[in-house]
Every structure is written in structure tokens, then in C-alpha cells.
Design a protein around this motif. Structure first.
Motif, PDB file in Angstrom:
ATOM      1  N   UNK A 183      20.841   6.319 -16.670  1.00  0.00           N
ATOM      2  CA  UNK A 183      19.881   6.321 -16.447  1.00  0.00           C
ATOM      3  C   UNK A 183      18.834   5.388 -17.464  1.00  0.00           C
ATOM      4  N   UNK A 184      19.162   5.668 -18.502  1.00  0.00           N
ATOM      5  CA  UNK A 184      18.566   4.632 -19.436  1.00  0.00           C
ATOM      6  C   UNK A 184      17.928   3.132 -19.139  1.00  0.00           C
ATOM      7  N   UNK A 185      19.737   3.016 -18.889  1.00  0.00           N
ATOM      8  CA  UNK A 185      18.947   1.817 -17.712  1.00  0.00           C
ATOM      9  C   UNK A 185      18.286   0.966 -16.330  1.00  0.00           C
ATOM     10  N   UNK A 186      18.598   2.332 -16.194  1.00  0.00           N
ATOM     11  CA  UNK A 186      17.830   2.519 -14.618  1.00  0.00           C
ATOM     12  C   UNK A 186      16.240   2.854 -14.469  1.00  0.00           C
ATOM     13  N   UNK A 187      15.988   3.055 -15.414  1.00  0.00           N
ATOM     14  CA  UNK A 187      13.925   3.751 -15.984  1.00  0.00           C
ATOM     15  C   UNK A 187      13.748   2.123 -16.614  1.00  0.00           C
ATOM     16  N   UNK A 188      14.573   1.694 -17.135  1.00  0.00           N
ATOM     17  CA  UNK A 188      13.829   0.753 -17.897  1.00  0.00           C
ATOM     18  C   UNK A 188      13.459  -0.713 -17.154  1.00  0.00           C
ATOM     19  N   UNK A 189      15.077  -1.098 -16.194  1.00  0.00           N
ATOM     20  CA  UNK A 189      15.035  -1.984 -14.922  1.00  0.00           C
ATOM     21  C   UNK A 189      13.843  -1.219 -14.621  1.00  0.00           C
ATOM     22  N   UNK A 190      13.797  -0.480 -13.757  1.00  0.00           N
ATOM     23  CA  UNK A 190      12.495  -0.503 -12.760  1.00  0.00           C
ATOM     24  C   UNK A 190      11.272  -0.874 -12.845  1.00  0.00           C
ATOM     25  N   UNK A 191      11.263  -0.610 -14.371  1.00  0.00           N
ATOM     26  CA  UNK A 191       9.334  -0.892 -15.519  1.00  0.00           C
ATOM     27  C   UNK A 191       9.454  -2.256 -15.664  1.00  0.00           C
ATOM     28  N   UNK A 192      10.911  -3.320 -15.137  1.00  0.00           N
ATOM     29  CA  UNK A 192      11.050  -4.374 -15.687  1.00  0.00           C
ATOM     30  C   UNK A 192      10.869  -4.906 -16.987  1.00  0.00           C
ATOM     31  N   UNK A 193      11.677  -4.094 -17.704  1.00  0.00           N
ATOM     32  CA  UNK A 193      11.853  -3.972 -19.170  1.00  0.00           C
ATOM     33  C   UNK A 193      14.025  -4.584 -19.619  1.00  0.00           C
ATOM     34  N   UNK A 194      14.190  -4.711 -20.553  1.00  0.00           N
ATOM     35  CA  UNK A 194      15.596  -4.280 -20.578  1.00  0.00           C
ATOM     36  C   UNK A 194      15.612  -3.745 -21.700  1.00  0.00           C
ATOM     37  N   UNK A 195      17.395  -3.411 -21.440  1.00  0.00           N
ATOM     38  CA  UNK A 195      17.583  -2.156 -22.560  1.00  0.00           C
ATOM     39  C   UNK A 195      19.352  -2.788 -23.297  1.00  0.00           C
ATOM     40  N   UNK A 196      19.606  -2.916 -24.242  1.00  0.00           N
ATOM     41  CA  UNK A 196      20.579  -3.281 -25.106  1.00  0.00           C
ATOM     42  C   UNK A 196      21.191  -1.967 -25.711  1.00  0.00           C
ATOM     43  N   UNK A 197      22.448  -2.266 -25.271  1.00  0.00           N
ATOM     44  CA  UNK A 197      23.341  -1.531 -26.225  1.00  0.00           C
ATOM     45  C   UNK A 197      24.409  -1.497 -27.814  1.00  0.00           C
ATOM     46  N   UNK A 198      23.907  -1.410 -28.822  1.00  0.00           N
ATOM     47  CA  UNK A 198      25.126  -1.866 -29.736  1.00  0.00           C
ATOM     48  C   UNK A 198      26.214  -0.459 -29.786  1.00  0.00           C
ATOM     49  N   UNK A 199      27.148  -0.208 -30.007  1.00  0.00           N
ATOM     50  CA  UNK A 199      28.496   0.443 -30.605  1.00  0.00           C
ATOM     51  C   UNK A 199      29.520   0.467 -30.425  1.00  0.00           C
ATOM     52  N   UNK A 200      30.549   0.631 -30.693  1.00  0.00           N
ATOM     53  CA  UNK A 200      31.452   1.744 -31.063  1.00  0.00           C
ATOM     54  C   UNK A 200      32.177   2.394 -32.026  1.00  0.00           C
ATOM     55  N   UNK A 201      33.140   2.626 -31.457  1.00  0.00           N
ATOM     56  CA  UNK A 201      34.006   4.044 -31.987  1.00  0.00           C
ATOM     57  C   UNK A 201      34.283   3.669 -33.146  1.00  0.00           C
ATOM     58  N   UNK A 202      33.739   5.132 -33.446  1.00  0.00           N
ATOM     59  CA  UNK A 202      33.101   5.410 -35.077  1.00  0.00           C
ATOM     60  C   UNK A 202      31.827   4.886 -35.897  1.00  0.00           C
ATOM     61  N   UNK A 203      31.404   4.160 -35.038  1.00  0.00           N
ATOM     62  CA  UNK A 203      30.351   3.330 -35.515  1.00  0.00           C
ATOM     63  C   UNK A 203      28.717   3.346 -35.200  1.00  0.00           C
ATOM     64  N   UNK A 204      28.424   4.579 -34.624  1.00  0.00           N
ATOM     65  CA  UNK A 204      26.719   4.832 -34.034  1.00  0.00           C
ATOM     66  C   UNK A 204      26.759   3.984 -33.119  1.00  0.00           C
TER      67      UNK A 204
END
Length: 266
Positions: free
Chosen positions: A234-255
Motif C-alpha cells: 500500500x505504501x509503495x503503490x501510493x507513493x509510486x503513483x505520485x512519482x515518489x520513492x520509498x526507502x525502507x530500512x529494517x531488520x529483526x529487533x532493529x525497528x
């Protein structure tokens, strides 16, 4: 005389060879130029088709978004004006029942009042979720603050909110940004087990920046993406359609950290 004819024939042969070589070179050059121009035209055509598809997808997204939000507004107003009004009348009637000082009616009336009050609260909550409070009237900053206050009311999460100047942003982008943050905050409450959240929203060089970070349990992003996590998509699709970019940074127990960039039209 025979020697002169031989020399003339040799000269003619050299001329033919050189002329043939030049012709072959020109022919090869023409073919190469044709192929380069053809590939260039095909690339330009492909790019124009992709641009048209992207524009079409954006128009579909905006049209669908407007239709969905329009229906949400209607439902929110119906809930508030009709259901809420009916519940308020019911509460007044129950209040009259308890005023008669009949023990059985007082006990039942108290229970009915409590039930009606809970229902009224739920109707208000659902109505506010359907229609972001104050977004159109007061802007994105006001709506985000209200969203954070709702999260604070139902959880022990500490939210640090920093909002810059968000003036002159279209209602469509405001609404999309609000829904993105709503998705992230709902995920934090339901799944992340976070105790702290930091949100930074601002405009920078004609770009709307949304930075989100929490200290929750995190997750394996690759695994979650392969499973096509609905929240992430949902987050990626909404952003992409607005010509935007999304960057996720996560790992177990690291927020989780999310950076969203949405270009703003001039």
C-alpha cells in the motif's frame, strides 16, 4: 600503344575498386545510420508509451482515490448526521426512563446509556477514520497532529512530531501523505510493539519529505516483501503513483525507518 592500353586498364580497375569501396562504405554507413535512427525512434516510442501508461495510471489512481474518498466522506457524514443523531435521541429517551425512579428501569436504563455512549464513541471514531478531521479545512499539519493525538489516546507510545511549512500542497497529495502516515502508525500500534516514534514532515526543494522511525521489533524486509505484505505494498503503490520513492530500512529487533519523497508540482 599496347603498354598505354594496359596502364589505362589498370587505372580503370583501381578507379572501380576505389569507387566500389567508397560505395560499400557509404552503403554500410547508411545502414548503420538507419539502424541507429531506427533504434532511437523505437526507444523514443517506447518512452512515450511508458509515459502515457504512467500518466494513465496516475489518472486512474487519482480518479479512484477521489471516488473512494468521496464515498468515505458520504459515509462519514451519514454516520455523523443520521446514526449519531438517532443514537443521541435514544440516549435522551433512556434518560427519561431512568428519571422515573423505578429501580428496574433505572438499572436497565444505566446499562442502555452505557451501551449507547460506547456506540456513539465508536461512530465518532469510525467517522473520523473515514474523513480525516480538519485536513481540507486546516491542512496536512493539523490533520497529522490530530492523527498522532488519536494514537496517543489508545497507546503508551511516545511520538516526537516535527512538521515544517506544508502550505500550498494539493488536497490529493495531502490526503495521500495522511494515508501513508496513518498506515505506518497503525502498523506501529498493531504489530511493531514500539514505544517511541519519530516523524518528520517537511517540504524541501519542491519535494514533500516524510521520515518515519520507530524502535519496534522490526522485521525481515525481503521476506515480508516476497510475501507481498499488504501494508508495504500500500505504501509503495501510493507513493509510486505520485512519482515518489520509498526507502525502507529494517531488520529483526532493529525497528523500522521509512523515507518517502513525493515531488510537488510547480
Amino acid at each position: 600503344m599496347a603498354q598505354s592500353s594496359t596502364v589505362g586498364a589498370s587505372v580503370d580497375m583501381y578507379v572501380m575498386i576505389i569507387g566500389g569501396t567508397i560505395m560499400l562504405f557509404l552503403l554500410a554507413s547508411g545502414i548503420i545510420i538507419f539502424m541507429v535512427l531506427y533504434q532511437r525512434r523505437m526507444l523514443e516510442h517506447k518512452m512515450s508509451v511508458q509515459e502515457a501508461e504512467t500518466k494513465h495510471q496516475q489518472e486512474l489512481f487519482y480518479g479512484t482515490l477521489e471516488a473512494i474518498e468521496g464515498e468515505r466522506k458520504r459515509l462519514a457524514r451519514d454516520l455523523h448526521d443520521e446514526v449519531g443523531a438517532s443514537l443521541s435521541v435514544m440516549r435522551l429517551l433512556v434518560g427519561e426512563m431512568t428519571a422515573r425512579k423505578v429501580p428496574e428501569m433505572e438499572t436497565a436504563g444505566s446499562r442502555y446509556k452505557e451501551l449507547i455512549d460506547n456506540t456513539i464513541d465508536n461512530v465518532r471514531r469510525i467517522s473520523n477514520d473515514l474523513l480525516p478531521q480538519g485536513l481540507e479545512e486546516f491542512g496536512l499539519a493539523y490533520a497529522i497532529e490530530g492523527l498522532c493525538e488519536k494514537i496517543l489516546a489508545v497507546s503508551d507510545i511516545d511520538i516526537q512530531l516535527n512538521v515544517g511549512n506544508l502550505s500550498n500542497i494539493s488536497n490529493t497529495i495531502n490526503l495521500a501523505a495522511y494515508r501513508l502516515l496513518q498506515e505506518l502508525l497503525n502498523n506501529a500500534v498493531k504489530h511493531a510493539e514500539a514505544s517511541e516514534i519519530r516523524i518528520d514532515v517537511r517540504k524541501e526543494n519542491s519535494v514533500l519529505l516524510l521520515n518515519y522511525a520507530d524502535n519496534g521489533k522490526g522485521f525481515d524486509f525481503t521476506q515480508a516483501y516476497q510475501k507481498r505484505s499488504l501494508g508495504l505494498k500500500n505504501i509503495e503503490t501510493r507513493t509510486k503513483v505520485l512519482n515518489g520513492t520509498t526507502k525502507f530500512e529494517t531488520s529483526p529487533n532493529a525497528g523500522l525507518k521509512v523515507r518517502i519523497e513525493i515531488p510537488l508540482p510547480n
